[in-house]
Design a protein around this motif. Structure first.
Motif, PDB file in Angstrom:
ATOM      1  N   SER A  83       2.724 -14.493   0.882  1.00  0.00           N
ATOM      2  CA  SER A  83       3.588 -13.532   0.209  1.00  0.00           C
ATOM      3  C   SER A  83       3.785 -13.950  -1.235  1.00  0.00           C
ATOM      4  CB  SER A  83       4.946 -13.438   0.912  1.00  0.00           C
ATOM      5  OG  SER A  83       5.786 -12.513   0.253  1.00  0.00           O
ATOM      6  N   ASP A  84       3.750 -12.982  -2.124  1.00  0.00           N
ATOM      7  CA  ASP A  84       3.883 -13.252  -3.547  1.00  0.00           C
ATOM      8  C   ASP A  84       5.133 -12.612  -4.144  1.00  0.00           C
ATOM      9  OD1 ASP A  84       0.964 -14.356  -4.158  1.00  0.00           O
ATOM     10  OD2 ASP A  84       0.777 -12.617  -2.842  1.00  0.00           O
ATOM     11  N   THR A  88       8.070  -8.525   0.063  1.00  0.00           N
ATOM     12  CA  THR A  88       6.876  -8.240   0.868  1.00  0.00           C
ATOM     13  C   THR A  88       6.658  -9.225   2.012  1.00  0.00           C
ATOM     14  OG1 THR A  88       5.422  -9.524  -0.608  1.00  0.00           O
ATOM     15  CG2 THR A  88       5.691  -7.168  -1.087  1.00  0.00           C
ATOM     16  N   ALA A  89       7.451 -10.282   2.072  1.00  0.00           N
ATOM     17  CA  ALA A  89       7.230 -11.326   3.074  1.00  0.00           C
ATOM     18  C   ALA A  89       7.260 -10.783   4.491  1.00  0.00           C
ATOM     19  CB  ALA A  89       8.269 -12.434   2.909  1.00  0.00           C
ATOM     20  N   SER A  90       8.191  -9.887   4.790  1.00  0.00           N
ATOM     21  CA  SER A  90       8.305  -9.333   6.141  1.00  0.00           C
ATOM     22  C   SER A  90       7.916  -7.859   6.194  1.00  0.00           C
ATOM     23  CB  SER A  90       9.738  -9.517   6.665  1.00  0.00           C
ATOM     24  OG  SER A  90      10.667  -8.872   5.802  1.00  0.00           O
ATOM     25  N   ILE A  97      -1.058  -6.608   0.886  1.00  0.00           N
ATOM     26  CA  ILE A  97      -0.676  -6.804  -0.514  1.00  0.00           C
ATOM     27  C   ILE A  97      -1.096  -8.195  -0.979  1.00  0.00           C
ATOM     28  CG2 ILE A  97       1.304  -7.006  -2.076  1.00  0.00           C
ATOM     29  CD1 ILE A  97       2.674  -4.857  -0.199  1.00  0.00           C
ATOM     30  N   HIS A  98      -0.804  -9.221  -0.159  1.00  0.00           N
ATOM     31  CA  HIS A  98      -1.169 -10.589  -0.544  1.00  0.00           C
ATOM     32  C   HIS A  98      -2.693 -10.739  -0.642  1.00  0.00           C
ATOM     33  CE1 HIS A  98      -0.927 -14.881  -1.059  1.00  0.00           C
ATOM     34  NE2 HIS A  98      -1.752 -15.062  -0.041  1.00  0.00           N
ATOM     35  N   GLY A 116       8.118  -3.726  -4.858  1.00  0.00           N
ATOM     36  CA  GLY A 116       8.527  -2.348  -4.567  1.00  0.00           C
ATOM     37  C   GLY A 116       7.516  -1.657  -3.693  1.00  0.00           C
ATOM     38  N   PRO A 117       7.187  -2.225  -2.513  1.00  0.00           N
ATOM     39  CA  PRO A 117       6.102  -1.681  -1.686  1.00  0.00           C
ATOM     40  C   PRO A 117       6.317  -0.241  -1.233  1.00  0.00           C
ATOM     41  CG  PRO A 117       7.421  -3.257  -0.441  1.00  0.00           C
ATOM     42  CD  PRO A 117       7.843  -3.385  -1.863  1.00  0.00           C
ATOM     43  N   ASP A 118       7.560   0.173  -1.119  1.00  0.00           N
ATOM     44  CA  ASP A 118       7.829   1.537  -0.647  1.00  0.00           C
ATOM     45  C   ASP A 118       8.079   2.506  -1.794  1.00  0.00           C
ATOM     46  OD1 ASP A 118       7.651   0.745   2.096  1.00  0.00           O
ATOM     47  OD2 ASP A 118       9.636  -0.152   1.902  1.00  0.00           O
ATOM     48  N   THR A 119       7.792   2.043  -3.020  1.00  0.00           N
ATOM     49  CA  THR A 119       7.863   2.895  -4.205  1.00  0.00           C
ATOM     50  C   THR A 119       6.541   3.627  -4.376  1.00  0.00           C
ATOM     51  OG1 THR A 119       9.388   1.361  -5.287  1.00  0.00           O
ATOM     52  CG2 THR A 119       8.186   2.892  -6.714  1.00  0.00           C
TER      53      THR A 119
END
Length: 353
Positions: A83-84, A88-90, A97-98, A116-119
């Motif tokens: 995770s970066d 996003t870790a969980s 993504i990583h 902002g993964p859900d953006t």
């Protein structure tokens, strides 16, 4: 409880993007949409799917997480755990993504602590990722500030211009009817699918065959077999240079198909591929207009199509592709067999040199 329900609902909606779907034609809102052919190619690969209500929602936005998952999948990138970003870790797409970060397609410094993964993902973000997926990040950086020929060029950040210049030059992205790119607009699902198919074509990957189709075998028929089909080069013409200095060779081809089967068959532009290999090793499937022709049993049809081959004779094309075309290979798939046409390939290669 409200938080749990929201989490479950988000998970359901995210999974619908990737759930299997039998046919793109089954989506009630897609058949007449401008993106149908490209969406169908990704649906057939199992890379995207629809929603439980039978829609695809091509004009809805696509999130960074959704796009990251699809991009990793179609590029067949081995998963890299880690995770970066703090958010996003969980996340359900955290590994995707990583993996893109590990492959230098996503640069954490451009986002900060959170991704902002859900953006909704923007058009400029997609263009940048596609250029990096092509391995052209250093070239894009060296072209920072290069005018892009979009009419809203002044609204594009200098850092982004190299990426958008290359993306437009290579045909990965296009503008709107008024010539604007609108870099910060949220990408729609349809736009994302079209750009991803262009990436696969540019990388020489087959967008018409599902990835997990290991049971399929292809028989190559000798070009001397004149009983099934013939392909001839009728004429060629070089285009005028466009605003980016690009020039294309327009090749007019004539394809004659003899249907020796006991039932009608339909051939389309997807059955005819002209693969162009440049000096750099980059392989591109030449562009051609859509066509569809049904041939009755024991009948013959002659089809005409015009393919567009990008000539590597301007600054960026030469830098990215090399200064010449090294090979052209034409393939036509019909009735379970793939035909090649050495004489036509030789004539095309002579025409582009």
């Amino acid at each position: 409880m409200k938080r749990l329900l929201s989490t479950l609902l988000l998970a359901v909606l995210c999974c619908t993007v990737f759930m299997p779907s039998a046919q793109a034609a089954s989506f009630s809102d897609l058949q007449n949409h401008w993106s149908f052919q490209d969406v169908k190619k990704l649906v057939d690969r199992g890379a995207v799917g629809g929603y439980p209500d039978g829609t695809f929602r091509p004009d809805a936005t696509i999130t960074r997480a959704e796009f990251s998952k699809i991009l990793r999948q179609i590029l067949n990138l081995p998963a890299v755990t880690g995770s970066d970003f703090a958010d996003t870790a969980s996340h359900w797409a955290g590994t995707d993504i990583h993996t893109l970060v590990a492959n230098n397609i996503i640069v954490p410094a451009e986002y900060g602590r959170t991704y902002g993964p859900d953006t909704a993902i923007s058009r400029r973000e997609i263009a940048i990722m596609l250029i990096r997926a092509m391995g052209l990040n250093d070239d894009a950086v060296s072209l920072a500030g290069q005018p892009t020929a979009f009419t809203d060029d002044a609204a594009i950040a200098d850092y982004d211009k190299g990426y958008l210049y290359l993306a437009k030059e290579l045909g990965l992205v296009g503008g709107y009817e008024d010539g604007r790119f609108l870099p910060n607009n949220n990408s729609t699902r349809a736009e994302a699918c079209v750009m991803l198919v262009r990436l696969l074509n540019l990388k020489g990957l087959d967008t018409d065959v599902p990835q997990n189709n290991s049971d399929t075998t292809t028989t190559t028929t000798p070009t001397t077999d004149q009983n099934a089909c013939q392909l001839t080069l009728q004429s060629t013409e070089r285009s005028a240079r466009n605003a980016l200095g690009e020039q294309y060779l327009y090749a007019n081809l004539q394809l004659t198909v003899h249907n020796q089967n006991g039932q009608a068959v339909t051939v389309t532009q997807n059955d005819l591929k002209i693969r162009v290999t440049y000096e750099s090793g980059a392989q591109v499937v030449a562009m051609q207009p859509d066509f569809s022709q049904t041939i009755a049993a024991q009948q013959s049809k002659t089809l005409n199509t015009t393919v567009s081959i990008l000539l590597p004779d301007n600054q960026v094309a030469t830098m990215v592709l090399g200064n010449k075309i090294a090979k052209i290979q034409t393939e036509f798939t019909y009735a379970g067999q793939t035909y090649t046409f050495e004489e036509t390939d030789t004539a095309l290669l002579h025409a582009v040199q």
